[in-house]
Design a protein around this motif. Sequence first.
Motif, short mmCIF file in Angstrom:
data_model
loop_
_atom_site.label_atom_id
_atom_site.label_comp_id
_atom_site.label_asym_id
_atom_site.label_seq_id
_atom_site.Cartn_x
_atom_site.Cartn_y
_atom_site.Cartn_z
N ARG A 222 57.89 71.16 5.94
CA ARG A 222 56.81 71.94 6.55
C ARG A 222 56.38 73.05 5.61
O ARG A 222 57.20 73.78 5.08
CB ARG A 222 57.27 72.54 7.87
N GLY B 121 49.89 75.66 6.26
CA GLY B 121 50.71 74.96 7.24
C GLY B 121 50.70 73.46 7.01
O GLY B 121 50.31 72.97 5.97
N ARG C 207 52.60 78.84 6.95
CA ARG C 207 51.23 79.05 7.41
C ARG C 207 50.35 79.71 6.34
O ARG C 207 49.18 79.44 6.26
CB ARG C 207 51.21 79.90 8.67
#
Length: 70
Positions: free
Chosen positions: A30, A37, A33
């Motif tokens: 991941r 993101g 942000r």
Amino acid sequence: MSEWVCGCCGRWRVSVELIRGRHVYRLVHRYPRRFGGGDNVLGEVATVAELAALLRRWSPVDLADLHEAA
């Protein structure tokens, strides 16, 4: 579906899904942000041994570094 995350930063995740009677382990990285993101799926494997090899190849974490997500 259960999910495991790394204890260091939480960006490395392994999800476990049961598809057609077989477990599939999916390794995901991941992005934070601040970089937009999103998830980057690095691979899907069928066994824990293959998952360990996938982790060694693509991530700085090992199976021992993962814990169950809350």
